[in-house]
Design an enzyme around this catalytic site. Structure first.
Site, PDB file in Angstrom:
ATOM      1  N   SER A  44      62.302 -40.847  94.377  1.00 27.51           N
ATOM      2  CA  SER A  44      63.713 -40.556  94.167  1.00 27.51           C
ATOM      3  C   SER A  44      64.561 -41.206  95.266  1.00 27.51           C
ATOM      4  O   SER A  44      64.550 -42.420  95.410  1.00 27.51           O
ATOM      5  CB  SER A  44      63.930 -39.038  94.097  1.00 27.51           C
ATOM      6  OG  SER A  44      65.229 -38.707  93.672  1.00 27.51           O
ATOM      7  N   ASP A  83      65.004 -39.065  82.432  1.00 30.72           N
ATOM      8  CA  ASP A  83      65.553 -39.070  83.791  1.00 30.72           C
ATOM      9  C   ASP A  83      66.799 -39.948  83.830  1.00 30.72           C
ATOM     10  O   ASP A  83      66.773 -41.080  83.333  1.00 30.72           O
ATOM     11  CB  ASP A  83      64.489 -39.628  84.743  1.00 30.72           C
ATOM     12  CG  ASP A  83      64.884 -39.617  86.198  1.00 30.72           C
ATOM     13  OD1 ASP A  83      66.045 -39.274  86.519  1.00 30.72           O
ATOM     14  OD2 ASP A  83      64.024 -39.944  87.040  1.00 30.72           O
ATOM     15  N   HIS A 102      63.559 -35.816  85.730  1.00 26.81           N
ATOM     16  CA  HIS A 102      63.445 -36.258  87.109  1.00 26.81           C
ATOM     17  C   HIS A 102      62.730 -35.203  87.966  1.00 26.81           C
ATOM     18  O   HIS A 102      62.990 -34.010  87.852  1.00 26.81           O
ATOM     19  CB  HIS A 102      64.841 -36.507  87.690  1.00 26.81           C
ATOM     20  CG  HIS A 102      64.831 -37.095  89.060  1.00 26.81           C
ATOM     21  ND1 HIS A 102      64.654 -38.434  89.278  1.00 26.81           N
ATOM     22  CD2 HIS A 102      64.971 -36.529  90.293  1.00 26.81           C
ATOM     23  CE1 HIS A 102      64.692 -38.672  90.582  1.00 26.81           C
ATOM     24  NE2 HIS A 102      64.875 -37.539  91.216  1.00 26.81           N
TER      25      HIS A 102
END
Length: 317
Positions: free
Chosen positions: A150, A256, A286
């Protein structure tokens, strides 16, 4: 509704940076109590806390996982996720256990400085600086991989590009990006806009949504204070260099908002002639590898990390 993490949640609803940090920690604790998260078995692994020096005289916390056997293996440096405002290296511990035990990899998790206490480009500089520090138990000549998830994937991609431009020695031999943030939505180049749809498609998605990404003053937009057009902030904008980019493995979740970041970046690298490997997990939101480990696709993704890192190491052989 799961007891440890609501399936419909936005960082923007958590009430501030400190609340976000406390909420995420509390949810993780609930997950362990419920038996959904299981502590990794670190038998045969030496885990130690370390301090990593930076260019401005600060010291970053870090955690190293290395084989108890003393055999020096490849090095993987990891940057955690958390929207540049939260997170900790131990989120990668299940992967570290697998990589250390089965591939003999020494893993260094870096606790880079977060916002709003430290704004852009502090985290970027911390990522670059940490690649210059070598922990005990590692032999980068057998493999030197930078990795991140991320927001940490953003740092890993940027640090990789920086290391190429600056002739880092020893050189990186691979990059691993898990659900990475690679470009600010306002900085997507025109030629990629027809392929950049996931930010809109999953604007109300689970775990991460548009408000948590940019409309809220809590996360990237204001807390991190990044320059969206900077290549250090949006690695997808980094110009093609004359030096080869290391083989790169990317994991993308199908539901996501950051899905297309990873897909577009993989295509850019492939067109540059970089060896790439891509795994896509349909329907997963996500951060599901960390927050939803009971899902079959999350379990597969964990095994894929080992296979992806092995693939990177094989590229060097």
């Amino acid at each position: 509704m799961l007891p440890y993490l609501p399936l419909k949640v936005s960082f923007a609803d958590m009430g501030g940076i400190e609340s976000i940090r406390k909420t995420v920690t509390a949810q993780m604790e609930e997950g362990f109590k419920a038996g959904i998260f299981k502590a990794p078995d670190l038998t045969g692994i030496i885990k130690e806390r370390v301090q990593i020096p930076t260019r401005d005289g600060a010291s970053l916390g870090g955690v190293v996982y290395r084989p108890e056997s003393g055999v020096k293996g490849p090095l993987l440096v990891f940057y955690h996720g958390g929207g540049f405002v939260s997170g900790f290296p131990e989120t990668f511990e299940p992967e570290a256990e697998l990589l250390t035990k089965e591939l003999g990899v020494t893993v260094l998790g870096v606790a880079y400085r977060v916002a709003p206490e430290n704004i852009f480009p502090t985290a970027v500089n911390d990522a670059v600086d940490s690649l210059k520090w070598q922990p005990l138990g590692a032999d980068p000549s057998k493999g030197f991989i930078v990795a991140g998830s991320s927001a940490g994937g953003n740092l890993a991609a940027g640090a990789a590009r920086n290391s190429i431009d600056s002739n880092l020695s020893p050189p990186l031999t691979g990059v691993f990006l898990n659900v990475p943030l690679l470009v600010h939505p306002t900085a997507v180049p025109e030629k990629f806009k027809p392929h950049y749809n996931s930010e809109e498609e999953f604007k109300d998605g689970m775990i991460l949504d548009r408000r948590g990404m940019q409309d809220s003053s809590l996360i990237v937009a204001d807390a991190y204070q990044w320059d969206p057009t900077s290549k250090e902030a949006s690695p997808l904008l980094w110009p093609k260099g004359s030096k080869p980019h290391p083989p790169t493995y990317i994991q993308v979740c199908g539901a996501d908002p950051l899905r297309d970041d990873g897909l577009i970046y993989e295509s850019i690298l492939r067109e540059e002639g970089v060896p790439t490997r891509l795994d896509v997990y349909p329907g997963l939101p996500h951060g599901s590898l960390n927050f939803m480990p009971m899902l079959s696709q999350s379990k597969k993704a964990l095994v894929d990390v080992k296979d992806g890192v092995q693939w990177i190491l094989n590229q060097k052989a």
